[in-house]
Design a protein around this motif. Structure first.
Motif, PDB file in Angstrom:
ATOM      1  N   LYS A 312       0.796  -1.222   0.000  1.00  0.00           N
ATOM      2  CA  LYS A 312       0.000   0.000   0.000  1.00  0.00           C
ATOM      3  C   LYS A 312       0.831   1.277   0.000  1.00  0.00           C
ATOM      4  CE  LYS A 312      -3.857  -2.157   2.459  1.00  0.00           C
ATOM      5  NZ  LYS A 312      -4.731  -2.065   3.668  1.00  0.00           N
ATOM      6  N   CYS A 313       2.100   1.187   0.401  1.00  0.00           N
ATOM      7  CA  CYS A 313       2.915   2.410   0.523  1.00  0.00           C
ATOM      8  C   CYS A 313       3.134   3.027  -0.859  1.00  0.00           C
ATOM      9  CB  CYS A 313       4.252   2.099   1.189  1.00  0.00           C
ATOM     10  SG  CYS A 313       5.259   3.562   1.479  1.00  0.00           S
ATOM     11  N   ALA A 314       2.705   4.257  -1.028  1.00  0.00           N
ATOM     12  CA  ALA A 314       2.835   4.940  -2.326  1.00  0.00           C
ATOM     13  C   ALA A 314       3.973   5.946  -2.350  1.00  0.00           C
ATOM     14  CB  ALA A 314       1.522   5.649  -2.670  1.00  0.00           C
ATOM     15  N   VAL A 315       4.243   6.616  -1.224  1.00  0.00           N
ATOM     16  CA  VAL A 315       5.224   7.691  -1.251  1.00  0.00           C
ATOM     17  C   VAL A 315       5.687   7.975   0.174  1.00  0.00           C
ATOM     18  CG1 VAL A 315       3.520   9.546  -1.039  1.00  0.00           C
ATOM     19  CG2 VAL A 315       5.701  10.020  -2.158  1.00  0.00           C
ATOM     20  N   ILE A 316       6.898   8.471   0.281  1.00  0.00           N
ATOM     21  CA  ILE A 316       7.455   8.960   1.543  1.00  0.00           C
ATOM     22  C   ILE A 316       7.703  10.456   1.360  1.00  0.00           C
ATOM     23  CG2 ILE A 316       9.348   8.760   3.194  1.00  0.00           C
ATOM     24  CD1 ILE A 316       9.829   5.943   2.025  1.00  0.00           C
ATOM     25  N   ILE A 317       7.121  11.267   2.211  1.00  0.00           N
ATOM     26  CA  ILE A 317       7.191  12.713   2.032  1.00  0.00           C
ATOM     27  C   ILE A 317       7.970  13.367   3.161  1.00  0.00           C
ATOM     28  CG2 ILE A 317       5.040  12.816   0.725  1.00  0.00           C
ATOM     29  CD1 ILE A 317       3.674  13.854   3.259  1.00  0.00           C
ATOM     30  N   ASP A 318       8.560  14.494   2.829  1.00  0.00           N
ATOM     31  CA  ASP A 318       9.256  15.310   3.824  1.00  0.00           C
ATOM     32  C   ASP A 318       9.445  16.694   3.212  1.00  0.00           C
ATOM     33  OD1 ASP A 318      10.412  16.070   6.145  1.00  0.00           O
ATOM     34  OD2 ASP A 318      12.259  14.905   5.915  1.00  0.00           O
ATOM     35  N   CYS A 319       9.744  17.665   4.047  1.00  0.00           N
ATOM     36  CA  CYS A 319      10.017  19.034   3.597  1.00  0.00           C
ATOM     37  C   CYS A 319      11.488  19.366   3.814  1.00  0.00           C
ATOM     38  CB  CYS A 319       9.145  20.039   4.346  1.00  0.00           C
ATOM     39  SG  CYS A 319       7.407  20.025   3.865  1.00  0.00           S
ATOM     40  N   PHE A 320      12.041  20.130   2.906  1.00  0.00           N
ATOM     41  CA  PHE A 320      13.403  20.631   3.096  1.00  0.00           C
ATOM     42  C   PHE A 320      13.422  22.120   2.783  1.00  0.00           C
ATOM     43  CE2 PHE A 320      13.300  19.553  -1.374  1.00  0.00           C
ATOM     44  CZ  PHE A 320      14.049  20.535  -1.992  1.00  0.00           C
ATOM     45  N   GLU A 321      14.375  22.819   3.402  1.00  0.00           N
ATOM     46  CA  GLU A 321      14.459  24.270   3.282  1.00  0.00           C
ATOM     47  C   GLU A 321      15.815  24.677   2.723  1.00  0.00           C
ATOM     48  OE1 GLU A 321      12.833  26.551   6.643  1.00  0.00           O
ATOM     49  OE2 GLU A 321      12.326  24.629   7.576  1.00  0.00           O
ATOM     50  N   VAL A 322      15.802  25.746   1.945  1.00  0.00           N
ATOM     51  CA  VAL A 322      17.012  26.286   1.332  1.00  0.00           C
ATOM     52  C   VAL A 322      17.203  27.712   1.820  1.00  0.00           C
ATOM     53  CG1 VAL A 322      18.184  26.845  -0.830  1.00  0.00           C
ATOM     54  CG2 VAL A 322      16.687  24.839  -0.705  1.00  0.00           C
ATOM     55  N   PHE A 323      18.385  28.011   2.332  1.00  0.00           N
ATOM     56  CA  PHE A 323      18.677  29.348   2.836  1.00  0.00           C
ATOM     57  C   PHE A 323      18.674  30.364   1.687  1.00  0.00           C
ATOM     58  CE2 PHE A 323      21.068  28.465   7.061  1.00  0.00           C
ATOM     59  CZ  PHE A 323      20.000  27.679   7.480  1.00  0.00           C
ATOM     60  N   ILE A 324      18.144  31.539   1.975  1.00  0.00           N
ATOM     61  CA  ILE A 324      18.178  32.647   1.020  1.00  0.00           C
ATOM     62  C   ILE A 324      18.661  33.897   1.751  1.00  0.00           C
ATOM     63  CG2 ILE A 324      16.301  31.698  -0.386  1.00  0.00           C
ATOM     64  CD1 ILE A 324      14.433  33.747   0.940  1.00  0.00           C
ATOM     65  N   GLU A 325      18.993  34.927   0.983  1.00  0.00           N
ATOM     66  CA  GLU A 325      19.342  36.206   1.582  1.00  0.00           C
ATOM     67  C   GLU A 325      18.085  36.884   2.143  1.00  0.00           C
ATOM     68  OE1 GLU A 325      21.363  38.588  -1.238  1.00  0.00           O
ATOM     69  OE2 GLU A 325      23.116  37.270  -1.366  1.00  0.00           O
ATOM     70  N   ARG A 326      18.280  37.712   3.132  1.00  0.00           N
ATOM     71  CA  ARG A 326      17.146  38.372   3.752  1.00  0.00           C
ATOM     72  C   ARG A 326      16.517  39.363   2.784  1.00  0.00           C
ATOM     73  NH1 ARG A 326      17.559  42.130   9.103  1.00  0.00           N
ATOM     74  NH2 ARG A 326      18.534  43.492   7.555  1.00  0.00           N
ATOM     75  N   PRO A 327      15.229  39.198   2.457  1.00  0.00           N
ATOM     76  CA  PRO A 327      14.591  40.119   1.505  1.00  0.00           C
ATOM     77  C   PRO A 327      14.490  41.520   2.079  1.00  0.00           C
ATOM     78  CG  PRO A 327      13.320  38.080   1.769  1.00  0.00           C
ATOM     79  CD  PRO A 327      14.338  38.099   2.869  1.00  0.00           C
ATOM     80  N   SER A 328      14.535  42.500   1.200  1.00  0.00           N
ATOM     81  CA  SER A 328      14.385  43.895   1.625  1.00  0.00           C
ATOM     82  C   SER A 328      12.919  44.234   1.897  1.00  0.00           C
ATOM     83  CB  SER A 328      14.950  44.830   0.551  1.00  0.00           C
ATOM     84  OG  SER A 328      14.301  44.619  -0.680  1.00  0.00           O
TER      85      SER A 328
END
Length: 443
Positions: A312-328
């Motif tokens: 039954k297992c269709a997918v394994i999900i997770d979130c990842f984040e990428v650093f960016i410069e601080r927006p003005s």
């Protein structure tokens, strides 16, 4: 900027006498040999002596002398020391041109004419000697004594030159220094050109893995062949080096400044190459991320998943984040602030099949968004069908959302309100994280 002639009594200025040329004081040249340095120092000293002014506290780079103070209307070359225009000499103290200066100019002209006359006479004598030699019979021409006599006469023709022995020695030293520098620069360029060249990665899977993250050189070559027809042509780097530059940026997270020094290009060029290459990779490789059919998943389901979750297992999900410069922008700054990373980030939802292939990547969201909200609003649920099982980490509290489409989610248990896990919960957590590690490590 208006340039003024610094000579006392001269009123020439560049905004009015636009046809005149204004010369700076000669620079002291220190990188072209000792003789060149001595000549430039002496010339600068004589120019300052001719000005005969107190220039203490003045910026000498702004001092100008117009061409009206040179006999021929322009200054001579550094190595033409005998030329009257090696230093300014006309009206340097407000006086008219003196007969002595005119005589100096005429003597210099006569000396140059005599030199040219000697050169013409020598060329005429050499041509006459060649004509006489051509009229003699073959036996006389083949005589080594006669040939040696004619050759010695031609070679013994003397000409007067303005080059002195010291000047020739200085020019020879300068030429040798330039040759040495050229050899060193050629060696450096050859070293830089082969560091990230394609030949440096052939049959070197360990080096490929370190710089790109790809396991073998064959996979790197397949990727290059797939992207090469669509890559932009750059004069600074070939296509393979552009690929290595981009993969190093993604794999090692090195700065564009480092990449510019490593590839001997400017920082702006390195940044443009990475940006353009990522655009090509996105367009060409996006179709490779597909959501597989349920029948294909069930037929190739790994045994570890079958043992604990069936098919039954269709997918394994997770979130990842990428650093960016601080927006003005303040709103963008608030939307991208991640309380988990304590930095401004963009967040993605990624889905991996039990077989280890990437089957889903969402668009970029601000780092402030929660995992649950991102999962429910990024379009991921459109791929889930009734009966599917989704494996997720803590934070994906989407049981109710998946229940609406008759799917299930399996997340590790919490100790909230409990002192510790029981054996069943512990085994469940253990197997979930074990399969997490197995799947992520295989992709």
């Amino acid at each position: 900027m208006v340039n003024y002639c610094r000579v006392f009594g001269c009123t020439n200025r560049s905004d009015r006498e636009k046809h005149l040329e204004y010369y700076r004081l000669p620079k002291v040249i220190t990188n072209q040999g000792e003789q060149c340095q001595k000549l430039s120092e002496e010339r600068r000293r004589l120019w300052l002596a001719k000005l005969n002014q107190d220039l203490r506290g003045k910026n000498l780079d702004n001092v100008r002398i117009c061409l009206a103070h040179f006999l021929s209307g322009k200054r001579s070359d550094l190595y033409q020391k005998d030329d009257p225009d090696w230093v300014p000499s006309v009206g340097m103290t407000g006086q008219q041109r003196s007969p002595e200066k005119a005589g100096t100019s005429s003597r210099y002209s006569r000396r140059g004419n005599r030199t040219q006359q000697r050169l013409r006479e020598a060329a005429a004598d050499a041509a006459a000697g060649a004509g006489v030699a051509a009229e003699t019979d073959d036996s006389e021409t083949d005589d080594p004594t006669t040939s040696g006599y004619i050759s010695s006469n031609l070679c013994s023709t003397e000409t007067q030159s303005e080059l002195t022995g010291d000047l020739i020695e200085a020019m020879t030293s300068e030429l040798q220094n330039l040759r040495t520098e050229n050899i060193q620069l050629c060696s450096d360029v050859a070293h830089l050109s082969t560091t990230y060249d394609q030949s440096a990665f052939v049959d070197n899977d360990e080096k490929v893995l370190f710089f790109t993250g790809l396991p073998t050189y064959q996979i790197l070559l397949v990727l290059f062949t797939f992207l090469s027809p669509h890559l932009p042509v750059k004069k600074s780097l070939d296509k393979f080096k552009q690929l290595m530059l981009t993969l190093m940026r993604l794999r090692l997270n090195v700065s564009t400044t480092f990449l510019s020094y490593a590839s001997n290009i400017s920082i702006a060029t390195a940044s443009r190459i990475v940006t353009d290459f990522i655009d090509v990779m996105f367009i060409r490789m996006k179709p490779l991320i597909i959501w597989p059919e349920r029948e294909h998943l069930q037929k190739t389901m790994p045994m570890q998943f079958r043992k604990h979750f069936g098919k039954k297992c269709a997918v394994i999900i997770d979130c990842f984040e990428v650093f960016i410069e601080r927006p003005s922008n303040l709103i963008a700054r608030a939307e991208t602030w991640s309380s988990y990373k304590h930095h401004n980030t963009v967040k993605f939802l990624i889905g991996i099949t039990p077989q280890g292939t990437v089957s889903y990547i969402s668009n970029a969201w601000g780092g402030r968004v929660s995992d649950k909200y991102l999962t429910e609003n990024c379009g991921f649920l459109d791929n889930i069908v009734p009966g599917d099982l989704v494996l997720a980490d803590r934070g994906f509290n989407i049981q109710a959302t998946l229940g609406c489409i008759m799917a299930h989610v399996k997340i590790p248990a919490f100790t909230r309100g409990k002192s510790q896990f029981n054996s069943i919960q512990f085994n469940s957590i253990y197997f979930i994280y074990l399969l997490f590690i197995y799947t992520v490590g295989s992709c």
